[in-house]
Design a protein around this motif. Sequence first.
Motif, short mmCIF file in Angstrom:
data_model
loop_
_atom_site.label_atom_id
_atom_site.label_comp_id
_atom_site.label_asym_id
_atom_site.label_seq_id
_atom_site.Cartn_x
_atom_site.Cartn_y
_atom_site.Cartn_z
N PHE A 122 -47.00 41.59 -39.58
CA PHE A 122 -45.45 42.77 -38.92
C PHE A 122 -46.44 44.20 -38.91
O PHE A 122 -46.76 45.00 -38.49
CB PHE A 122 -44.71 42.55 -38.68
N TYR A 123 -47.00 44.12 -40.73
CA TYR A 123 -46.81 45.45 -40.97
C TYR A 123 -48.74 46.25 -40.51
O TYR A 123 -49.52 47.63 -40.52
CB TYR A 123 -46.51 45.93 -41.93
N ALA A 124 -49.29 45.20 -41.36
CA ALA A 124 -51.05 45.49 -40.40
C ALA A 124 -50.89 46.13 -39.06
O ALA A 124 -51.73 46.99 -38.78
CB ALA A 124 -51.47 43.93 -40.35
N PHE A 125 -50.22 45.29 -37.83
CA PHE A 125 -50.19 45.35 -36.65
C PHE A 125 -49.68 47.64 -36.70
O PHE A 125 -50.42 47.63 -35.73
CB PHE A 125 -49.44 44.77 -36.23
N LYS A 126 -48.37 47.62 -37.35
CA LYS A 126 -47.95 48.84 -37.13
C LYS A 126 -48.91 49.98 -37.60
O LYS A 126 -49.47 50.96 -36.85
CB LYS A 126 -46.64 49.35 -37.86
N ASN A 127 -50.33 49.36 -38.78
CA ASN A 127 -51.01 50.51 -38.80
C ASN A 127 -52.26 50.20 -38.96
O ASN A 127 -53.10 51.21 -38.92
CB ASN A 127 -50.89 50.13 -40.34
N GLY A 128 -52.23 49.11 -37.58
CA GLY A 128 -54.05 48.94 -37.57
C GLY A 128 -54.85 49.93 -36.34
O GLY A 128 -53.34 50.36 -35.00
N SER A 129 -55.54 49.17 -35.95
CA SER A 129 -55.93 49.51 -34.45
C SER A 129 -55.56 47.89 -33.86
O SER A 129 -54.97 47.34 -33.67
CB SER A 129 -57.85 49.61 -34.86
N LYS A 130 -55.95 48.42 -32.20
CA LYS A 130 -55.45 47.11 -31.70
C LYS A 130 -57.01 46.26 -31.48
O LYS A 130 -57.61 46.35 -30.89
CB LYS A 130 -56.07 48.47 -29.90
N ASP A 131 -56.14 45.22 -31.37
CA ASP A 131 -56.97 44.47 -31.93
C ASP A 131 -56.69 42.75 -31.03
O ASP A 131 -55.59 42.24 -31.63
CB ASP A 131 -57.14 43.78 -33.34
N GLN A 132 -57.08 42.85 -30.23
CA GLN A 132 -56.09 41.45 -29.51
C GLN A 132 -56.02 40.39 -29.97
O GLN A 132 -55.34 39.42 -29.57
CB GLN A 132 -57.57 41.43 -27.89
N GLN A 133 -57.09 39.91 -30.20
CA GLN A 133 -57.22 38.39 -31.05
C GLN A 133 -56.41 38.05 -32.53
O GLN A 133 -55.33 37.57 -32.03
CB GLN A 133 -58.74 38.25 -31.88
N PHE A 134 -55.98 39.10 -33.31
CA PHE A 134 -55.24 39.64 -33.73
C PHE A 134 -53.85 39.73 -33.83
O PHE A 134 -52.80 38.55 -34.17
CB PHE A 134 -54.87 40.88 -35.11
#
Length: 220
Positions: A122-134
């Motif tokens: 969840f925190y990686a998602f908040k800080n990350g880029s648009k990553d469809q597979q993730f």
Amino acid sequence: MHNTAFHATLLFSIILSVLLFFVSCNKNKEVVYNQPASFWYEGIFRNIRLGNLETADSYFSSLQSEHLNSPLLPEAMLALGQAHLSNEEYILSDFYFKEYIKRYGNATNIDYISFLRLKSHFYAFKNGSKDQQFMTDTILLIQDFIEKYPESRYLPFVYDMEVKFVLGQNELNNAIARVYEKNGQKDAEQIYRDRVDIDLQNSTNPKPSKMPWYMIPLNW
């Protein structure tokens, strides 16, 4: 059984070493080996307190290599997962939590550790880029948690994560659809439009993700 455990530990050590290589540039450290388990264990927590997570990881690698069946391993592994999570090193935190579940998960702790693993996503998602597979992989993990632990105290938080990930996936699918629309590829556009959860989108009316001003011209 002993050989299986040995090979699993060896594989874990190799993967951890590779991860450490990519997150660290420090070299030429004094080589220490052949120490009691308490030496490595105390070093792990001392370096966590000091914020030296690379060294703490190295001590953990030595602990499990030299003391395969030490009862200190589970606590050290969990502490390192939480330390990396707090330090926003989500790949390593997820790695530790995943391995903990595989090796030490039981009916008492598995929903908690699984929840910690979802937090790292969840925190990686908040800080990350648009990553469809993730996003797709994490939604599957969330749905697996909901199915396996319907009585978990962490379920309300997991439901909240699910909503945010599905909304993120909606935003990405709409963005990809706009790319195909601009290129006149109607069939491809429609595929991604159909992937959007319209009911959730309409019921939540989410605001677009924020982005730095200098990225706006490059955004889909």
